[in-house]
Scaffold this motif. Sequence first.
Motif, PDB file in Angstrom:
ATOM      1  N   GLY A 188       0.847  -1.192   0.000  1.00  0.00           N
ATOM      2  CA  GLY A 188       0.000   0.000   0.000  1.00  0.00           C
ATOM      3  C   GLY A 188       0.877   1.234   0.000  1.00  0.00           C
ATOM      4  N   ASN A 189       0.615   2.122  -0.945  1.00  0.00           N
ATOM      5  CA  ASN A 189       1.350   3.391  -1.018  1.00  0.00           C
ATOM      6  C   ASN A 189       0.380   4.487  -0.608  1.00  0.00           C
ATOM      7  N   TRP A 190       0.606   5.016   0.594  1.00  0.00           N
ATOM      8  CA  TRP A 190      -0.340   6.003   1.116  1.00  0.00           C
ATOM      9  C   TRP A 190      -0.103   7.405   0.571  1.00  0.00           C
ATOM     10  N   LYS A 191       0.994   7.592  -0.167  1.00  0.00           N
ATOM     11  CA  LYS A 191       1.302   8.933  -0.694  1.00  0.00           C
ATOM     12  C   LYS A 191       1.244   9.954   0.443  1.00  0.00           C
ATOM     13  N   MET A 192       0.716  11.163   0.190  1.00  0.00           N
ATOM     14  CA  MET A 192       0.711  12.176   1.249  1.00  0.00           C
ATOM     15  C   MET A 192      -0.652  12.232   1.934  1.00  0.00           C
ATOM     16  N   TRP A 215      -0.486   6.587 -16.729  1.00  0.00           N
ATOM     17  CA  TRP A 215      -1.859   6.929 -17.115  1.00  0.00           C
ATOM     18  C   TRP A 215      -2.898   6.160 -16.316  1.00  0.00           C
ATOM     19  N   ALA A 216      -2.493   5.154 -15.573  1.00  0.00           N
ATOM     20  CA  ALA A 216      -3.445   4.350 -14.790  1.00  0.00           C
ATOM     21  C   ALA A 216      -3.419   4.719 -13.312  1.00  0.00           C
ATOM     22  N   ILE A 217      -2.520   5.633 -12.931  1.00  0.00           N
ATOM     23  CA  ILE A 217      -2.371   5.926 -11.505  1.00  0.00           C
ATOM     24  C   ILE A 217      -3.362   6.998 -11.080  1.00  0.00           C
ATOM     25  N   GLY A 218      -4.221   6.646 -10.135  1.00  0.00           N
ATOM     26  CA  GLY A 218      -5.171   7.599  -9.569  1.00  0.00           C
ATOM     27  C   GLY A 218      -6.222   8.070 -10.554  1.00  0.00           C
ATOM     28  N   THR A 219      -6.312   7.431 -11.697  1.00  0.00           N
ATOM     29  CA  THR A 219      -7.227   7.897 -12.738  1.00  0.00           C
ATOM     30  C   THR A 219      -8.469   7.030 -12.846  1.00  0.00           C
ATOM     31  N   SER A 243       0.449  -6.426  -6.108  1.00  0.00           N
ATOM     32  CA  SER A 243       0.102  -5.079  -6.560  1.00  0.00           C
ATOM     33  C   SER A 243       0.608  -4.009  -5.609  1.00  0.00           C
ATOM     34  N   LEU A 244       0.815  -2.843  -6.196  1.00  0.00           N
ATOM     35  CA  LEU A 244       1.170  -1.645  -5.439  1.00  0.00           C
ATOM     36  C   LEU A 244      -0.062  -0.751  -5.531  1.00  0.00           C
ATOM     37  N   VAL A 245      -0.687  -0.545  -4.383  1.00  0.00           N
ATOM     38  CA  VAL A 245      -2.020   0.058  -4.345  1.00  0.00           C
ATOM     39  C   VAL A 245      -1.956   1.437  -3.705  1.00  0.00           C
ATOM     40  N   GLY A 246      -2.470   2.439  -4.386  1.00  0.00           N
ATOM     41  CA  GLY A 246      -2.509   3.789  -3.826  1.00  0.00           C
ATOM     42  C   GLY A 246      -3.825   4.023  -3.112  1.00  0.00           C
ATOM     43  N   GLY A 247      -4.738   4.715  -3.795  1.00  0.00           N
ATOM     44  CA  GLY A 247      -6.009   5.125  -3.190  1.00  0.00           C
ATOM     45  C   GLY A 247      -6.722   4.040  -2.397  1.00  0.00           C
ATOM     46  N   ALA A 248      -6.792   2.835  -2.947  1.00  0.00           N
ATOM     47  CA  ALA A 248      -7.568   1.778  -2.291  1.00  0.00           C
ATOM     48  C   ALA A 248      -6.852   1.179  -1.076  1.00  0.00           C
ATOM     49  N   GLY A 303      11.624   5.669  -6.860  1.00  0.00           N
ATOM     50  CA  GLY A 303      11.358   6.037  -8.254  1.00  0.00           C
ATOM     51  C   GLY A 303       9.896   6.037  -8.641  1.00  0.00           C
ATOM     52  N   HIS A 304       9.005   6.265  -7.672  1.00  0.00           N
ATOM     53  CA  HIS A 304       7.578   6.362  -8.025  1.00  0.00           C
ATOM     54  C   HIS A 304       7.402   7.465  -9.066  1.00  0.00           C
ATOM     55  N   SER A 305       6.436   7.284  -9.944  1.00  0.00           N
ATOM     56  CA  SER A 305       6.271   8.246 -11.053  1.00  0.00           C
ATOM     57  C   SER A 305       6.002   9.659 -10.544  1.00  0.00           C
ATOM     58  N   GLU A 306       5.384   9.773  -9.362  1.00  0.00           N
ATOM     59  CA  GLU A 306       5.147  11.133  -8.839  1.00  0.00           C
ATOM     60  C   GLU A 306       6.461  11.777  -8.424  1.00  0.00           C
ATOM     61  N   ARG A 307       7.400  10.982  -7.967  1.00  0.00           N
ATOM     62  CA  ARG A 307       8.756  11.514  -7.676  1.00  0.00           C
ATOM     63  C   ARG A 307       9.444  11.893  -8.983  1.00  0.00           C
ATOM     64  N   TYR A 331       5.555  -2.283 -11.759  1.00  0.00           N
ATOM     65  CA  TYR A 331       5.207  -1.664 -13.042  1.00  0.00           C
ATOM     66  C   TYR A 331       3.959  -0.828 -12.823  1.00  0.00           C
ATOM     67  N   GLU A 332       4.097   0.471 -13.022  1.00  0.00           N
ATOM     68  CA  GLU A 332       2.962   1.365 -12.844  1.00  0.00           C
ATOM     69  C   GLU A 332       2.837   2.286 -14.055  1.00  0.00           C
ATOM     70  N   PRO A 333       1.938   1.958 -14.980  1.00  0.00           N
ATOM     71  CA  PRO A 333       1.726   2.867 -16.108  1.00  0.00           C
ATOM     72  C   PRO A 333       1.157   4.179 -15.569  1.00  0.00           C
ATOM     73  N   GLY A 373       0.781  -1.732 -10.518  1.00  0.00           N
ATOM     74  CA  GLY A 373       0.141  -0.629  -9.794  1.00  0.00           C
ATOM     75  C   GLY A 373      -0.560   0.317 -10.744  1.00  0.00           C
ATOM     76  N   GLY A 374      -1.666   0.865 -10.301  1.00  0.00           N
ATOM     77  CA  GLY A 374      -2.439   1.815 -11.111  1.00  0.00           C
ATOM     78  C   GLY A 374      -3.906   1.465 -11.018  1.00  0.00           C
ATOM     79  N   SER A 375      -4.625   2.164 -10.103  1.00  0.00           N
ATOM     80  CA  SER A 375      -6.071   1.972  -9.931  1.00  0.00           C
ATOM     81  C   SER A 375      -6.451   0.521  -9.618  1.00  0.00           C
ATOM     82  N   VAL A 376      -5.629  -0.158  -8.834  1.00  0.00           N
ATOM     83  CA  VAL A 376      -6.034  -1.488  -8.353  1.00  0.00           C
ATOM     84  C   VAL A 376      -7.094  -1.293  -7.263  1.00  0.00           C
ATOM     85  N   LYS A 377      -8.179  -2.025  -7.391  1.00  0.00           N
ATOM     86  CA  LYS A 377      -9.313  -1.898  -6.460  1.00  0.00           C
ATOM     87  C   LYS A 377      -9.783  -3.297  -6.086  1.00  0.00           C
TER      88      LYS A 377
HETATM   89  P1  PGA Z   1      -3.542   4.288  -7.350  1.00  0.00           P
HETATM   90  O1  PGA Z   1      -1.973   4.577  -7.111  1.00  0.00           O
HETATM   91  O2  PGA Z   1      -3.802   2.892  -6.860  1.00  0.00           O
HETATM   92  O3  PGA Z   1      -4.244   5.334  -6.523  1.00  0.00           O
HETATM   93  O4  PGA Z   1      -3.792   4.420  -8.808  1.00  0.00           O
HETATM   94  C1  PGA Z   1      -1.000   3.600  -7.327  1.00  0.00           C
HETATM   95  C2  PGA Z   1       0.367   4.169  -7.016  1.00  0.00           C
HETATM   96  O5  PGA Z   1       0.637   5.310  -7.387  1.00  0.00           O
HETATM   97  O6  PGA Z   1       1.221   3.495  -6.397  1.00  0.00           O
END
Ligand code: PGA
Length: 244
Positions: free
Chosen positions: A3-7, A165-169, A226-231, A89-93, A161-163, A206-210
Amino acid sequence: MAGNWKMYKTPAETTQFFEKFRPLVEKSEHCEIVICPPFTNLAAASAAAQGSHIHVGAQNIAWAKEGAFTGEISDAMIRATGATHAIIGHSERRQYFGETDETVLKRTQAALEAGLTPIVCVGERLEEREAGNTEAVLIRQFQGGIAPLTGQQFAKIVIAYEPVWAIGTGKTATPEIAADAHRVIRAQVREKFGKEAADAVRILYGGSVKPDNVKTLMAQPEIDGSLVGGASLDPVSFASIVNF
Ligand code: PGA
């Protein structure tokens, strides 16, 4: 399952999360669980995870041991919190903070030297995919950020692997698209580190895994986790991903 809680979340909210999350994954020993909160919550997370099989990870790590690096956090500081992993190396970084393949490599080496498990992120942006450059981008990121490691070092890393375009979208890569990208990465691993390393390395998607799409993604043999952000911010939702 990471789980990647970001900020998001304070230390108090971190503790509350673990109170709800722990009982939900108590029996989930089939997989390794890592939660990566902001640096300021690492100690609270480690304390709350104690006695469970949940690991705690940072979202970045400095390449230097110490020194004049305002805003950076060193491996020793991360380890002192009880954390065992670090996302690198997260894409947001890469997008907002100038992370490059070269700094990804340096941070990965620092994590490995400190005995922390790096979760190294790669992935293409939308315009790169649309231009047909996905494979070239993944190969460049692999060659710059991962290939210079020694075989012994490589054996200890996890790749995500986190495309972009699929992150948080809400746009998940189809399981086939994700598996194709994983195959590209695994082929690079095979070429550089050999078949055994390629078979053994864990590649997370990773990328919008729910909770409702994790099963079809994980049905792909290429996808190891999976590497999961929002969920991952909600204990019930992340637990249902872990327990899919
Ligand atoms: P997301 O983020 O699950 O909210 O799309 C994934 C991530 O950035 O690691």
